[in-house]
Design a protein around this motif. Structure first.
Motif, short mmCIF file in Angstrom:
data_model
loop_
_atom_site.label_atom_id
_atom_site.label_comp_id
_atom_site.label_asym_id
_atom_site.label_seq_id
_atom_site.Cartn_x
_atom_site.Cartn_y
_atom_site.Cartn_z
N LEU A 108 0.83 -1.20 0.00
CA LEU A 108 0.00 0.00 0.00
C LEU A 108 0.88 1.26 0.00
N CYS A 109 1.94 1.25 0.83
CA CYS A 109 2.82 2.42 0.91
C CYS A 109 3.50 2.67 -0.44
N ARG A 110 3.96 1.57 -1.07
CA ARG A 110 4.61 1.75 -2.36
C ARG A 110 3.62 2.28 -3.39
N LEU A 111 2.39 1.77 -3.30
CA LEU A 111 1.34 2.25 -4.21
C LEU A 111 1.13 3.75 -4.01
N LEU A 112 1.04 4.16 -2.73
CA LEU A 112 0.79 5.57 -2.45
C LEU A 112 1.96 6.44 -2.89
N VAL A 113 3.20 5.95 -2.67
CA VAL A 113 4.38 6.71 -3.10
C VAL A 113 4.32 6.93 -4.61
N HIS A 114 3.95 5.86 -5.34
CA HIS A 114 3.86 6.00 -6.80
C HIS A 114 2.70 6.90 -7.20
N GLU A 115 1.57 6.76 -6.46
CA GLU A 115 0.38 7.56 -6.80
C GLU A 115 0.63 9.06 -6.59
N ILE A 116 1.43 9.38 -5.55
CA ILE A 116 1.62 10.82 -5.27
C ILE A 116 2.75 11.42 -6.09
N ALA A 262 -19.89 -11.67 -10.71
CA ALA A 262 -20.80 -10.56 -10.99
C ALA A 262 -20.25 -9.57 -12.00
N GLY A 263 -18.95 -9.63 -12.29
CA GLY A 263 -18.35 -8.66 -13.21
C GLY A 263 -18.12 -7.32 -12.53
N PHE A 264 -17.68 -6.33 -13.30
CA PHE A 264 -17.38 -5.00 -12.75
C PHE A 264 -18.49 -4.01 -13.11
N GLU A 265 -18.81 -3.15 -12.15
CA GLU A 265 -19.77 -2.09 -12.46
C GLU A 265 -19.18 -1.12 -13.47
N ASP A 266 -17.91 -0.78 -13.26
CA ASP A 266 -17.24 0.16 -14.15
C ASP A 266 -15.82 -0.34 -14.40
N PRO A 267 -15.63 -1.13 -15.47
CA PRO A 267 -14.31 -1.74 -15.71
C PRO A 267 -13.18 -0.71 -15.82
N ALA A 268 -13.53 0.50 -16.28
CA ALA A 268 -12.48 1.51 -16.48
C ALA A 268 -11.89 1.98 -15.14
N SER A 269 -12.63 1.76 -14.05
CA SER A 269 -12.18 2.31 -12.76
C SER A 269 -11.60 1.28 -11.81
N VAL A 270 -11.59 0.02 -12.20
CA VAL A 270 -11.27 -1.01 -11.20
C VAL A 270 -9.85 -0.93 -10.66
N PHE A 271 -8.93 -0.37 -11.40
CA PHE A 271 -7.55 -0.32 -10.92
C PHE A 271 -7.27 0.94 -10.09
N LEU A 284 -8.16 -2.01 -2.58
CA LEU A 284 -6.75 -1.68 -2.83
C LEU A 284 -6.04 -2.76 -3.65
N GLY A 285 -6.59 -3.97 -3.63
CA GLY A 285 -5.91 -5.10 -4.28
C GLY A 285 -5.58 -4.84 -5.74
N LEU A 286 -6.57 -4.40 -6.50
CA LEU A 286 -6.33 -4.21 -7.93
C LEU A 286 -5.47 -2.98 -8.20
N ALA A 287 -5.55 -1.99 -7.31
CA ALA A 287 -4.66 -0.82 -7.46
C ALA A 287 -3.21 -1.27 -7.28
N ILE A 288 -3.00 -2.20 -6.34
CA ILE A 288 -1.65 -2.73 -6.12
C ILE A 288 -1.21 -3.58 -7.33
N VAL A 289 -2.16 -4.32 -7.91
CA VAL A 289 -1.85 -5.10 -9.12
C VAL A 289 -1.33 -4.17 -10.21
N ARG A 290 -2.04 -3.07 -10.42
CA ARG A 290 -1.63 -2.12 -11.46
C ARG A 290 -0.26 -1.52 -11.11
N ASP A 291 -0.08 -1.20 -9.82
CA ASP A 291 1.17 -0.59 -9.39
C ASP A 291 2.35 -1.53 -9.66
N VAL A 292 2.17 -2.81 -9.31
CA VAL A 292 3.25 -3.78 -9.52
C VAL A 292 3.51 -3.95 -11.02
N ALA A 293 2.44 -4.04 -11.80
CA ALA A 293 2.60 -4.19 -13.25
C ALA A 293 3.37 -3.01 -13.83
#
Lengths: 323, 119
Positions: A108-116, A262-271, A284-293
């Protein structure tokens, strides 16, 4: 003694004990009878018969006492073993939870560092623009603007320093060797085997026979796979069948996770971080997936499948093929 | 006047960087998608490219590779929040001149542009 054996003895140990008591008593009574016959007491008196019965009863009582004492001891030992097992399980669960929290917090911290990093970049560049604008003002007007710009710049640099120190501080020793050529299939299969799969959910893993290795940091890649799986399996996805496939895609390796949930309500926002807002882990899981990728030079995509369910795909840089 | 192309999906950052570079005498085209960047490059006329790597759609690495295929000598500078990633190393292997972290050390970026572009 293994816990299962103890449990078995605890449950069924009384059967041979009681059986043993009965058998020993019967044997002793038979022996007494034989002794009577052998020594000529073929026609014993009433007193002798009573004594004979009393002796048998005392013997049975003594054996039953012994069996009771033995069962009590056994019960105490089993209870102690159970208690010890419970304590070990609780300690293990606590350690596992703490480890998971620490790993999740690190991600999460690494994700936030990259996000900011983007907002800090924008702030830093705008501070420079502000300073330059102040240079074109009248000196009296420029002074407060310069002061504010300098303060903003100091704060930005402090924030930047904090973020950089966090990222540097979390580098493993010998960081240049962190990235390795890894078998994605091995990591996926290990994660599937280790993941507590809810009842009624089936996970199918398929990999191309010529699947190339991926060039990645092992721990981060495991994190990515773990969060992808969790998203497909954990509620509220509600999947019954999850298909994890791995194929080569140009100079990348494509990891796709398709489910029938059930699928995603808004696929464009899931990450995006904190989407959906139903649970912290899921959000946070998928945001971390995107961050690692991204960290690995890869990319992520999310879509809803035509027949229902979600499809998440991650492309990761290919390592060097050995053959 | 040298003409620069900046590609970064962070609108705020890209507009501020463009404003600073324009103030320092460069002609700047700032775009927020790598697909748009590719289209602009196909028209030609740029002396250097500054690009982010992590962008939705076409990854920055693909952009760098595409630039190298059609223009082997065009200076490419990378600006990324993931400087230690394999992607940054791959970008250099593809021919990017230098990788800068975010926030951009502006003086260093300016110096690198000065060194890369003919006066």
């Amino acid at each position: 003694m293994p816990a299962d054996d103890l449990e078995r003895v605890y449950r069924w140990g009384w059967l041979p004990l009681i059986g043993g008591c009965v058998a020993v008593t019967a044997a002793m009574l038979a022996a007494s009878e034989l002794l009577f016959i052998h020594y000529g007491f073929a026609d014993p008196t009433r007193l002798q018969r009573v004594l004979h019965l009393v002796r048998g009863a005392v013997m049975s009582f003594a054996l039953a006492l012994f069996a009771g004492w033995y069962m009590l001891r056994l019960r105490q030992r089993v209870e102690a073993a159970r208690e010890s097992l419970r304590a070990q399980q609780a300690a293990f669960a606590r350690r596992a939870w703490k480890t998971e929290q620490a790993v999740g917090l690190g991600a999460l911290c690494r994700l936030l560092v990259h996000e900011i990093s983007d907002p800090i970049n924008g702030l830093s560049l705008h501070c420079r623009l502000l300073e330059r604008a102040a240079g074109r003002m009248e000196p009296t007007d420029a002074e407060p603007v310069r002061r504010i710009a300098a303060q903003l710049r100091d704060d930005t640099e402090r924030l930047q320093g904090l973020a950089a120190s966090y990222v540097e501080g979390n580098r493993a020793p010998g960081s240049s060797e962190r990235y390795q050529d890894l078998s994605l299939e091995e990591i996926v299969r290990a994660a599937v085997a280790a993941h507590p799969c809810p009842e009624g959910v089936e996970i199918v893993v398929e990999a191309a026979s010529d699947l190339a290795p991926v060039h990645a940091e092992p721990d981060r890649l495991r994190q990515l796979v773990e969060y992808l799986l969790r998203n497909a399996i954990d509620p509220p996805a509600g999947s019954h069948r999850v298909r994890v496939s791995m194929t080569n895609d140009g100079n990348r390796v494509l990891l796709a996770v398709a489910d029938d949930g059930a699928g995603f309500e808004d696929p464009a926002s899931v990450f995006r971080p904190f989407y959906p807002a139903s649970s912290l882990r899921a959000s946070l899981g998928l945001a971390i997936v995107r961050d690692v990728a991204r960290e690995h030079g890869g990319d992520t995509r999310a879509a809803n499948r035509e027949g229902g369910g979600a499809l998440l795909s991650v492309r990761l840089p290919m390592g060097e093929r050995t053959s | 006047m040298s003409r620069l192309l900046i590609v970064d999906d962070d609108r705020v950052g890209v507009s501020a960087l463009a404003a600073l570079l324009e103030d320092d005498g460069y002609q700047v085209v700032a775009l927020t998608s790598s697909a748009g960047g590719l289209e602009a490059l196909s028209a030609g006329g740029f002396d250097a490219v500054i690009t982010d790597l992590e962008m939705p759609g076409l990854h920055g690495l693909e952009l760098v590779r595409a630039i190298r295929e059609c223009s082997p000598t065009l200076p490419i500078l990378i600006v990324t929040g993931y400087t230690n990633s394999p992607a940054a190393a791959t970008a250099v292997a593809y021919g990017a001149r230098r990788v800068f972290p975010k926030p951009v050390p502006y003086e260093d970026l300016l110096a690198e542009l000065g060194a890369a572009l003919p006066h």
